[in-house]
Design a protein around this motif. Structure first.
Motif, PDB file in Angstrom:
ATOM      1  N   VAL A 147       0.875  -1.179   0.000  1.00  0.00           N
ATOM      2  CA  VAL A 147       0.000   0.000   0.000  1.00  0.00           C
ATOM      3  C   VAL A 147       0.913   1.231   0.000  1.00  0.00           C
ATOM      4  O   VAL A 147       2.129   1.101   0.114  1.00  0.00           O
ATOM      5  CB  VAL A 147      -0.946   0.038   1.227  1.00  0.00           C
ATOM      6  N   ARG A 148       0.320   2.410  -0.131  1.00  0.00           N
ATOM      7  CA  ARG A 148       1.165   3.608  -0.234  1.00  0.00           C
ATOM      8  C   ARG A 148       1.723   4.027   1.136  1.00  0.00           C
ATOM      9  O   ARG A 148       2.915   4.198   1.291  1.00  0.00           O
ATOM     10  CB  ARG A 148       0.355   4.759  -0.840  1.00  0.00           C
ATOM     11  N   THR A 149       0.831   4.184   2.096  1.00  0.00           N
ATOM     12  CA  THR A 149       1.264   4.671   3.409  1.00  0.00           C
ATOM     13  C   THR A 149       0.630   3.819   4.505  1.00  0.00           C
ATOM     14  O   THR A 149      -0.269   3.007   4.243  1.00  0.00           O
ATOM     15  CB  THR A 149       0.836   6.137   3.637  1.00  0.00           C
ATOM     16  N   LEU A 150       1.083   4.033   5.731  1.00  0.00           N
ATOM     17  CA  LEU A 150       0.549   3.284   6.873  1.00  0.00           C
ATOM     18  C   LEU A 150      -0.976   3.423   6.960  1.00  0.00           C
ATOM     19  O   LEU A 150      -1.687   2.464   7.254  1.00  0.00           O
ATOM     20  CB  LEU A 150       1.208   3.817   8.153  1.00  0.00           C
ATOM     21  N   ALA A 151      -1.459   4.625   6.658  1.00  0.00           N
ATOM     22  CA  ALA A 151      -2.901   4.881   6.759  1.00  0.00           C
ATOM     23  C   ALA A 151      -3.699   4.140   5.696  1.00  0.00           C
ATOM     24  O   ALA A 151      -4.922   4.027   5.790  1.00  0.00           O
ATOM     25  CB  ALA A 151      -3.167   6.389   6.645  1.00  0.00           C
ATOM     26  N   ASP A 152      -3.016   3.637   4.656  1.00  0.00           N
ATOM     27  CA  ASP A 152      -3.714   2.928   3.578  1.00  0.00           C
ATOM     28  C   ASP A 152      -3.863   1.430   3.854  1.00  0.00           C
ATOM     29  O   ASP A 152      -4.488   0.717   3.069  1.00  0.00           O
ATOM     30  CB  ASP A 152      -2.959   3.119   2.250  1.00  0.00           C
ATOM     31  N   GLY A 153      -3.278   0.947   4.933  1.00  0.00           N
ATOM     32  CA  GLY A 153      -3.391  -0.477   5.261  1.00  0.00           C
ATOM     33  C   GLY A 153      -4.798  -0.823   5.720  1.00  0.00           C
ATOM     34  O   GLY A 153      -5.491   0.000   6.324  1.00  0.00           O
ATOM     35  N   PHE A 154      -5.258  -2.027   5.381  1.00  0.00           N
ATOM     36  CA  PHE A 154      -6.575  -2.477   5.864  1.00  0.00           C
ATOM     37  C   PHE A 154      -6.536  -3.982   6.073  1.00  0.00           C
ATOM     38  O   PHE A 154      -5.557  -4.644   5.748  1.00  0.00           O
ATOM     39  CB  PHE A 154      -7.702  -2.046   4.919  1.00  0.00           C
ATOM     40  N   TYR A 155      -7.614  -4.531   6.620  1.00  0.00           N
ATOM     41  CA  TYR A 155      -7.703  -5.947   7.011  1.00  0.00           C
ATOM     42  C   TYR A 155      -6.641  -6.311   8.053  1.00  0.00           C
ATOM     43  O   TYR A 155      -6.235  -7.473   8.157  1.00  0.00           O
ATOM     44  CB  TYR A 155      -7.577  -6.872   5.790  1.00  0.00           C
ATOM     45  N   LEU A 156      -6.184  -5.324   8.814  1.00  0.00           N
ATOM     46  CA  LEU A 156      -5.084  -5.583   9.747  1.00  0.00           C
ATOM     47  C   LEU A 156      -5.515  -6.496  10.888  1.00  0.00           C
ATOM     48  O   LEU A 156      -4.733  -7.344  11.342  1.00  0.00           O
ATOM     49  CB  LEU A 156      -4.540  -4.246  10.286  1.00  0.00           C
ATOM     50  N   GLU A 157      -6.766  -6.335  11.346  1.00  0.00           N
ATOM     51  CA  GLU A 157      -7.243  -7.236  12.411  1.00  0.00           C
ATOM     52  C   GLU A 157      -7.305  -8.670  11.907  1.00  0.00           C
ATOM     53  O   GLU A 157      -6.966  -9.614  12.625  1.00  0.00           O
ATOM     54  CB  GLU A 157      -8.630  -6.801  12.885  1.00  0.00           C
ATOM     55  N   ASP A 158      -7.715  -8.832  10.649  1.00  0.00           N
ATOM     56  CA  ASP A 158      -7.766 -10.184  10.069  1.00  0.00           C
ATOM     57  C   ASP A 158      -6.362 -10.778   9.962  1.00  0.00           C
ATOM     58  O   ASP A 158      -6.159 -11.964  10.223  1.00  0.00           O
ATOM     59  CB  ASP A 158      -8.412 -10.132   8.682  1.00  0.00           C
ATOM     60  N   PHE A 159      -5.411  -9.945   9.556  1.00  0.00           N
ATOM     61  CA  PHE A 159      -4.027 -10.428   9.496  1.00  0.00           C
ATOM     62  C   PHE A 159      -3.543 -10.851  10.882  1.00  0.00           C
ATOM     63  O   PHE A 159      -2.920 -11.902  11.049  1.00  0.00           O
ATOM     64  CB  PHE A 159      -3.097  -9.339   8.952  1.00  0.00           C
ATOM     65  N   ALA A 160      -3.814  -9.994  11.872  1.00  0.00           N
ATOM     66  CA  ALA A 160      -3.353 -10.286  13.238  1.00  0.00           C
ATOM     67  C   ALA A 160      -3.938 -11.620  13.727  1.00  0.00           C
ATOM     68  O   ALA A 160      -3.226 -12.425  14.348  1.00  0.00           O
ATOM     69  CB  ALA A 160      -3.737  -9.141  14.177  1.00  0.00           C
ATOM     70  N   ARG A 161      -5.210 -11.860  13.412  1.00  0.00           N
ATOM     71  CA  ARG A 161      -5.834 -13.124  13.815  1.00  0.00           C
ATOM     72  C   ARG A 161      -5.191 -14.311  13.103  1.00  0.00           C
ATOM     73  O   ARG A 161      -4.946 -15.352  13.705  1.00  0.00           O
ATOM     74  CB  ARG A 161      -7.339 -13.088  13.500  1.00  0.00           C
ATOM     75  N   ALA A 162      -4.896 -14.137  11.791  1.00  0.00           N
ATOM     76  CA  ALA A 162      -4.277 -15.238  11.031  1.00  0.00           C
ATOM     77  C   ALA A 162      -2.870 -15.525  11.552  1.00  0.00           C
ATOM     78  O   ALA A 162      -2.456 -16.688  11.681  1.00  0.00           O
ATOM     79  CB  ALA A 162      -4.234 -14.891   9.546  1.00  0.00           C
ATOM     80  N   ILE A 163      -2.132 -14.458  11.885  1.00  0.00           N
ATOM     81  CA  ILE A 163      -0.782 -14.631  12.421  1.00  0.00           C
ATOM     82  C   ILE A 163      -0.855 -15.388  13.742  1.00  0.00           C
ATOM     83  O   ILE A 163      -0.098 -16.323  14.002  1.00  0.00           O
ATOM     84  CB  ILE A 163      -0.103 -13.245  12.614  1.00  0.00           C
ATOM     85  N   ASP A 164      -1.812 -14.979  14.577  1.00  0.00           N
ATOM     86  CA  ASP A 164      -2.003 -15.616  15.881  1.00  0.00           C
ATOM     87  C   ASP A 164      -2.349 -17.096  15.715  1.00  0.00           C
ATOM     88  O   ASP A 164      -1.769 -17.974  16.351  1.00  0.00           O
ATOM     89  CB  ASP A 164      -3.135 -14.872  16.603  1.00  0.00           C
TER      90      ASP A 164
END
Lengths: 124, 367
Positions: B266-283
């Motif tokens: 993505v372009r910038t930190l503010a453009d990131g999304f689905y981060l909670e889903d990623f965190a759950r998958a990582i966990d």
């Protein structure tokens, strides 16, 4: 028939492609590490410009658009998805200069004015 | 020579089901096939809905991959100026199947190998649906759903083409979900300058709108029994298909034994999304799932995400970040790529130079 100067061998680094103008004919020079090839400037699949879409690794030229590929050492098609052979010009190296036998410009079937039905399938 | 599995007359006799439909014969490098087609549907959709693997990518006129030659019969072309039609030889009768409708019985030639209902092939079909549950994820990314009139079965990694009212032609979007007999598609769209569908989905008419969906399409699919470690490289809304793959992997405990590395550009930190889903998958992955958010236009000055510290951060173009991180670590990897065409091309280039075989690279280009 005449041997036409393309470029110096030193101008094409290993595993790279260079687009040259050989007396009005656009030709791609490929250095596959253990040798050179000279070919039309487009992929025989859908006319992608190979100097942009082509990548060479382990003697194999791959067009990144649809992954058609050819072994540049043997000129065999590489992999099931590749459906047409690569055309090449005869090439020789003299005193570090690369020369190609350019009788007439090589084209693929979809570019020929007189293509018939078999040519449409790439088997003409 | 082309082999012919059925004489044309036989095909026409078998396939013709009623007088209002056209009998289409298609000659390919791998044999001759027949299907029938209503005058209201494109030749590509009709052939795909019959179960033929006709060559296509975007299915929307952009890429030019579905070219064919009309040998006999009349067709009508919807979008003459389609970008993918630029190189066609019209005087030879060449058309894009995705833009053409039959006006009567036709014989076509397609310069590719084609199969009929191969293993694991989900046969696509047209379905009406209703748009709902719109959620703004970032300043230019919207998650939305389509409730289908008839359920659809699709693999993780597949996409559909959506036709919205008032917009010419269709747009291809990958599903965030996957499954059998689902009546709900989860999708994500990134708004681009001048992007018709992105503007429409952000506008007042989208919620509750009736749309037409054709699918499922796409070959960049995930099948757990193949037993690969997964590499996913995605830019922008290309992450949708990766979310469905991650979701299936987590649900089937795939990551207890296999690894997944996701690189999301993505372009910038503010453009990131689905981060909670990623965190759950990582966990859920217990160390076997890694996610790196590659920021092309911002150096966040840190290596982990401030709000989701298990998500890594990197600065640069996602295909370059992935290429550097993966160098020498491609054994038994299946690579999935989705995003803007230059990113997809760059990622394919990185993988091939890294020694990845072409059969281990899966992508669908919407162009």
């Amino acid at each position: 028939m005449s041997w036409t100067y393309l470029c110096d061998a030193s101008e094409v680094a290993p595993n790279t492609l260079k687009l040259v103008d050989a007396k009005g004919v656009r030709i791609i020079v490929a250095n596959y590490g253990s040798g050179f090839r000279a070919m039309p400037p487009i992929c025989p699949h859908m006319e992608e410009p190979l100097d942009e879409s082509g990548v060479i690794a382990n003697c194999v030229l791959t067009c990144t658009k649809h992954l058609w590929a050819w072994n540049l050492a043997t000129l065999e098609m590489d992999g099931a998805e590749t459906e047409k052979p690569l055309k090449t010009y005869d090439l020789k190296e003299e005193d570090g200069r690369l020369l190609a036998l350019v009788d007439q410009e090589l084209t693929y079937d979809f570019d020929e004015e007189d293509d018939d039905d078999d040519d449409f399938f790439g088997k003409g | 020579m082309t082999t012919t599995s059925l004489a044309r007359a036989d095909v026409a006799a078998i396939e013709r089901v009623d007088a209002d439909r056209c009998a289409i014969t298609v000659e390919t490098r791998s044999g001759t096939f027949g299907f029938d087609c209503a005058t209201s549907e494109t030749l590509l959709y009709a052939g795909l809905a019959h179960g033929l693997t006709l060559p296509h990518e975007c299915a929307t006129g952009t890429c030019g991959t579905c070219r064919a030659r009309v040998m006999s019969g009349d067709v009508e072309v919807a979008w003459e100026e389609a970008p993918g039609a630029a190189k066609l030889k019209r005087d030879k009768g060449d058309i894009l199947l995705c833009q053409a409708r039959a006006l009567g019985d036709c014989v076509l030639r397609v310069p590719s190998d084609v199969a009929e209902r191969p293993l694991r092939h989900q046969i696509p079909a047209p379905r009406p649906g209703v748009v709902g549950n719109l959620q703004q994820l970032t300043s230019d990314v919207v998650h939305f759903e389509i409730v289908l009139a008839e359920p659809m079965t699709f693999d993780a990694g597949q996409f559909v083409v959506i036709e919205a009212p008032g917009l010419e032609g269709g747009r291809a979007y990958s599903m965030v979900n996957y499954g059998r007999d689902l009546d709900r598609l989860e999708l994500v769209v990134k708004r681009k300058p001048g992007g018709g569908f992105g503007d429409w989905i952000n506008g007042p008419l989208a919620s509750g709108a009736n749309v037409k969906v054709f699918g499922p399409l796409g070959r960049a699919t995930f099948h757990p029994d193949e037993g690969h470690d997964l590499l996913m490289i995605a830019g922008g809304s290309g992450i949708a298909g990766m979310m469905s793959i991650l979701s299936r992997g987590v649900r089937e405990r795939y990551f207890e034994t296999r690894k997944a590395k996701v690189f999301f550009g993505v372009r910038t930190l503010a453009d990131g999304f689905y981060l909670e889903d990623f965190a759950r998958a990582i966990d859920a992955g217990g160390g076997n799932v890694e996610v790196t958010l590659a920021l092309s236009h911002e150096d966040a000055g840190r290596l982990d995400h401030p709000d989701f510290p298990t998500v890594k951060l990197a600065h640069g173009f996602v295909h370059e970040i992935a290429g550097e991180a993966m160098a020498g670590a491609y054994d038994n990897v299946m690579a999935y790529i989705a995003g803007p065409p230059p990113m997809v091309d760059g990622a394919i280039r990185s993988l091939i130079i890294g020694g990845v075989g072409r059969s281990a690279i899966r992508y669908d280009k919407f162009g």
